[in-house]
Design a protein around this motif. Sequence first.
Motif, PDB file in Angstrom:
ATOM      1  N   PHE A  21       0.863  -1.178   0.000  1.00  0.00           N
ATOM      2  CA  PHE A  21       0.000   0.000   0.000  1.00  0.00           C
ATOM      3  C   PHE A  21       0.903   1.232   0.000  1.00  0.00           C
ATOM      4  O   PHE A  21       1.786   1.351   0.848  1.00  0.00           O
ATOM      5  N   THR A  22       0.657   2.140  -0.936  1.00  0.00           N
ATOM      6  CA  THR A  22       1.503   3.335  -1.028  1.00  0.00           C
ATOM      7  C   THR A  22       0.641   4.584  -1.056  1.00  0.00           C
ATOM      8  O   THR A  22      -0.225   4.740  -1.916  1.00  0.00           O
ATOM      9  N   GLU A  23       0.877   5.460  -0.099  1.00  0.00           N
ATOM     10  CA  GLU A  23       0.197   6.760  -0.046  1.00  0.00           C
ATOM     11  C   GLU A  23       1.211   7.814  -0.482  1.00  0.00           C
ATOM     12  O   GLU A  23       2.209   8.050   0.200  1.00  0.00           O
ATOM     13  N   GLU A  24       0.959   8.416  -1.641  1.00  0.00           N
ATOM     14  CA  GLU A  24       1.902   9.400  -2.180  1.00  0.00           C
ATOM     15  C   GLU A  24       1.235  10.770  -2.269  1.00  0.00           C
ATOM     16  O   GLU A  24       0.114  10.896  -2.739  1.00  0.00           O
ATOM     17  N   TYR A  35      -2.924  13.758  -4.553  1.00  0.00           N
ATOM     18  CA  TYR A  35      -2.898  12.620  -3.623  1.00  0.00           C
ATOM     19  C   TYR A  35      -3.088  11.341  -4.408  1.00  0.00           C
ATOM     20  O   TYR A  35      -3.883  11.283  -5.356  1.00  0.00           O
ATOM     21  N   SER A  36      -2.366  10.286  -4.012  1.00  0.00           N
ATOM     22  CA  SER A  36      -2.498   8.992  -4.674  1.00  0.00           C
ATOM     23  C   SER A  36      -2.407   7.887  -3.621  1.00  0.00           C
ATOM     24  O   SER A  36      -1.556   7.933  -2.732  1.00  0.00           O
ATOM     25  N   PHE A  37      -3.321   6.910  -3.721  1.00  0.00           N
ATOM     26  CA  PHE A  37      -3.275   5.744  -2.853  1.00  0.00           C
ATOM     27  C   PHE A  37      -3.265   4.512  -3.740  1.00  0.00           C
ATOM     28  O   PHE A  37      -4.234   4.231  -4.448  1.00  0.00           O
ATOM     29  N   LYS A  38      -2.143   3.792  -3.722  1.00  0.00           N
ATOM     30  CA  LYS A  38      -1.967   2.645  -4.607  1.00  0.00           C
ATOM     31  C   LYS A  38      -2.016   1.341  -3.817  1.00  0.00           C
ATOM     32  O   LYS A  38      -1.463   1.250  -2.719  1.00  0.00           O
ATOM     33  N   MET A  39      -2.651   0.336  -4.402  1.00  0.00           N
ATOM     34  CA  MET A  39      -2.642  -1.021  -3.865  1.00  0.00           C
ATOM     35  C   MET A  39      -2.028  -1.930  -4.924  1.00  0.00           C
ATOM     36  O   MET A  39      -2.617  -2.143  -5.987  1.00  0.00           O
ATOM     37  N   ASP A  40      -0.841  -2.417  -4.652  1.00  0.00           N
ATOM     38  CA  ASP A  40      -0.127  -3.285  -5.588  1.00  0.00           C
ATOM     39  C   ASP A  40      -0.346  -4.737  -5.178  1.00  0.00           C
ATOM     40  O   ASP A  40       0.192  -5.199  -4.170  1.00  0.00           O
ATOM     41  N   MET A  41      -1.150  -5.449  -5.959  1.00  0.00           N
ATOM     42  CA  MET A  41      -1.476  -6.843  -5.678  1.00  0.00           C
ATOM     43  C   MET A  41      -0.819  -7.778  -6.690  1.00  0.00           C
ATOM     44  O   MET A  41      -1.340  -8.849  -7.007  1.00  0.00           O
ATOM     45  N   SER A  42       0.331  -7.362  -7.201  1.00  0.00           N
ATOM     46  CA  SER A  42       1.011  -8.140  -8.240  1.00  0.00           C
ATOM     47  C   SER A  42       1.465  -9.511  -7.742  1.00  0.00           C
ATOM     48  O   SER A  42       1.501 -10.468  -8.517  1.00  0.00           O
ATOM     49  N   ARG A 100      -7.564   4.289 -11.238  1.00  0.00           N
ATOM     50  CA  ARG A 100      -6.946   3.652 -12.390  1.00  0.00           C
ATOM     51  C   ARG A 100      -6.614   2.206 -12.020  1.00  0.00           C
ATOM     52  O   ARG A 100      -5.958   1.969 -11.013  1.00  0.00           O
ATOM     53  N   MET A 101      -7.108   1.273 -12.832  1.00  0.00           N
ATOM     54  CA  MET A 101      -6.847  -0.140 -12.590  1.00  0.00           C
ATOM     55  C   MET A 101      -6.044  -0.710 -13.744  1.00  0.00           C
ATOM     56  O   MET A 101      -6.429  -0.572 -14.907  1.00  0.00           O
ATOM     57  N   GLN A 102      -4.930  -1.337 -13.407  1.00  0.00           N
ATOM     58  CA  GLN A 102      -4.065  -1.952 -14.408  1.00  0.00           C
ATOM     59  C   GLN A 102      -3.878  -3.431 -14.082  1.00  0.00           C
ATOM     60  O   GLN A 102      -3.494  -3.779 -12.973  1.00  0.00           O
ATOM     61  N   VAL A 103      -4.179  -4.272 -15.052  1.00  0.00           N
ATOM     62  CA  VAL A 103      -4.033  -5.714 -14.900  1.00  0.00           C
ATOM     63  C   VAL A 103      -3.331  -6.272 -16.126  1.00  0.00           C
ATOM     64  O   VAL A 103      -3.675  -5.925 -17.261  1.00  0.00           O
ATOM     65  N   ASP A 104      -2.319  -7.091 -15.910  1.00  0.00           N
ATOM     66  CA  ASP A 104      -1.622  -7.786 -16.999  1.00  0.00           C
ATOM     67  C   ASP A 104      -1.341  -9.198 -16.511  1.00  0.00           C
ATOM     68  O   ASP A 104      -0.441  -9.426 -15.713  1.00  0.00           O
ATOM     69  N   GLU A 105      -2.153 -10.155 -16.987  1.00  0.00           N
ATOM     70  CA  GLU A 105      -2.015 -11.533 -16.527  1.00  0.00           C
ATOM     71  C   GLU A 105      -0.651 -12.122 -16.854  1.00  0.00           C
ATOM     72  O   GLU A 105      -0.032 -12.791 -16.022  1.00  0.00           O
ATOM     73  N   GLU A 106      -0.175 -11.857 -18.060  1.00  0.00           N
ATOM     74  CA  GLU A 106       1.088 -12.450 -18.496  1.00  0.00           C
ATOM     75  C   GLU A 106       2.256 -11.964 -17.654  1.00  0.00           C
ATOM     76  O   GLU A 106       3.153 -12.732 -17.303  1.00  0.00           O
ATOM     77  N   LYS A 107       2.240 -10.682 -17.293  1.00  0.00           N
ATOM     78  CA  LYS A 107       3.328 -10.110 -16.506  1.00  0.00           C
ATOM     79  C   LYS A 107       3.079 -10.221 -14.999  1.00  0.00           C
ATOM     80  O   LYS A 107       3.926  -9.816 -14.205  1.00  0.00           O
ATOM     81  N   GLY A 108       1.919 -10.760 -14.619  1.00  0.00           N
ATOM     82  CA  GLY A 108       1.608 -10.886 -13.202  1.00  0.00           C
ATOM     83  C   GLY A 108       1.467  -9.541 -12.521  1.00  0.00           C
ATOM     84  O   GLY A 108       2.001  -9.314 -11.429  1.00  0.00           O
ATOM     85  N   LYS A 109       0.712  -8.620 -13.142  1.00  0.00           N
ATOM     86  CA  LYS A 109       0.582  -7.265 -12.614  1.00  0.00           C
ATOM     87  C   LYS A 109      -0.867  -6.962 -12.259  1.00  0.00           C
ATOM     88  O   LYS A 109      -1.777  -7.228 -13.039  1.00  0.00           O
ATOM     89  N   MET A 110      -1.095  -6.415 -11.078  1.00  0.00           N
ATOM     90  CA  MET A 110      -2.406  -5.919 -10.679  1.00  0.00           C
ATOM     91  C   MET A 110      -2.206  -4.710  -9.780  1.00  0.00           C
ATOM     92  O   MET A 110      -1.630  -4.817  -8.698  1.00  0.00           O
ATOM     93  N   LEU A 111      -2.658  -3.558 -10.235  1.00  0.00           N
ATOM     94  CA  LEU A 111      -2.446  -2.307  -9.517  1.00  0.00           C
ATOM     95  C   LEU A 111      -3.719  -1.473  -9.533  1.00  0.00           C
ATOM     96  O   LEU A 111      -4.323  -1.268 -10.580  1.00  0.00           O
ATOM     97  N   MET A 112      -4.136  -1.015  -8.338  1.00  0.00           N
ATOM     98  CA  MET A 112      -5.251  -0.085  -8.212  1.00  0.00           C
ATOM     99  C   MET A 112      -4.697   1.226  -7.663  1.00  0.00           C
ATOM    100  O   MET A 112      -3.967   1.228  -6.672  1.00  0.00           O
ATOM    101  N   ASP A 113      -5.034   2.336  -8.314  1.00  0.00           N
ATOM    102  CA  ASP A 113      -4.476   3.633  -7.942  1.00  0.00           C
ATOM    103  C   ASP A 113      -5.602   4.659  -7.836  1.00  0.00           C
ATOM    104  O   ASP A 113      -6.186   5.068  -8.838  1.00  0.00           O
ATOM    105  N   PHE A 114      -5.929   5.051  -6.588  1.00  0.00           N
ATOM    106  CA  PHE A 114      -6.923   6.095  -6.355  1.00  0.00           C
ATOM    107  C   PHE A 114      -6.195   7.436  -6.350  1.00  0.00           C
ATOM    108  O   PHE A 114      -5.185   7.600  -5.651  1.00  0.00           O
ATOM    109  N   GLY A 115      -6.710   8.397  -7.100  1.00  0.00           N
ATOM    110  CA  GLY A 115      -6.037   9.688  -7.197  1.00  0.00           C
ATOM    111  C   GLY A 115      -6.988  10.860  -7.005  1.00  0.00           C
ATOM    112  O   GLY A 115      -8.192  10.754  -7.276  1.00  0.00           O
ATOM    113  N   LYS A 116      -6.443  11.971  -6.532  1.00  0.00           N
ATOM    114  CA  LYS A 116      -7.246  13.183  -6.344  1.00  0.00           C
ATOM    115  C   LYS A 116      -6.342  14.401  -6.371  1.00  0.00           C
ATOM    116  O   LYS A 116      -5.321  14.442  -5.674  1.00  0.00           O
TER     117      LYS A 116
END
Length: 245
Positions: A21-24, A35-42, A100-116
Amino acid sequence: MKFKNILILLALSTVLYSCMFTEELYVKNDGSGSYSFKMDMSEMMESMKGMSEKDSINPPKVLDTLILFNDIIAANKDSIAKLNAKEKATINGLKDLTLRMQVDEEKGKMLMDFGKDFQAISELQNMEEKIAKAQSLSDGKSDDKGVQSKSTTSYSFKGNTFKRTVTLKDLTNEELEQFNKSTKQTSSFMDGSVYKLIYHFEKDIKKVSIKNAVISADKRTLTIEIPMDTLVNNPGLLDFTVKFK
């Protein structure tokens, strides 16, 4: 694997994998910023690769989508109108929030990024509650009343002082029991997960009232990391003050 199946596995598997979890925060001298709150579930996505069957017809799923909560609020205005004043205020606080939701099955990537983006840092009041509500709204659950945290966070920036203030909620016995139950259910997920703060300023940092803070070489960026399970039980550990030169 279809994206619908990814969401199902996410719901079933979050207790099995750690997450970052990253709060930037970017703060300008006039108090505005972003403000950005990211959840990296890769890690979970990478593990799921071995669980899914190879599909020779459909290629691995790749997704990069942006959700505007202004649109969700407009689409759910009738159900929102039936909520009490507090719930309405919480949902209206999601205006201008994006996901912003980014998913890439082949690369094993899953990222959710809440921004304001904000004009005044006071707009970030209770962001943890707003993000929890944003997750519920994006799932079509505008009436979700789950207790997500036992504290609230506020930010202030005046003169040469920045403050991140954590205040414990006055929970009822029922709410506290619900919170403890939820924490217990996700304990294996929290074990190994990390909460990271990255704060950027336009002024040089003089000192920070927290021992494990790392200040960049140019004195403009502050980084703090803490185990998620520790933070959930002791949110006040991220109550601190930054002094600038």
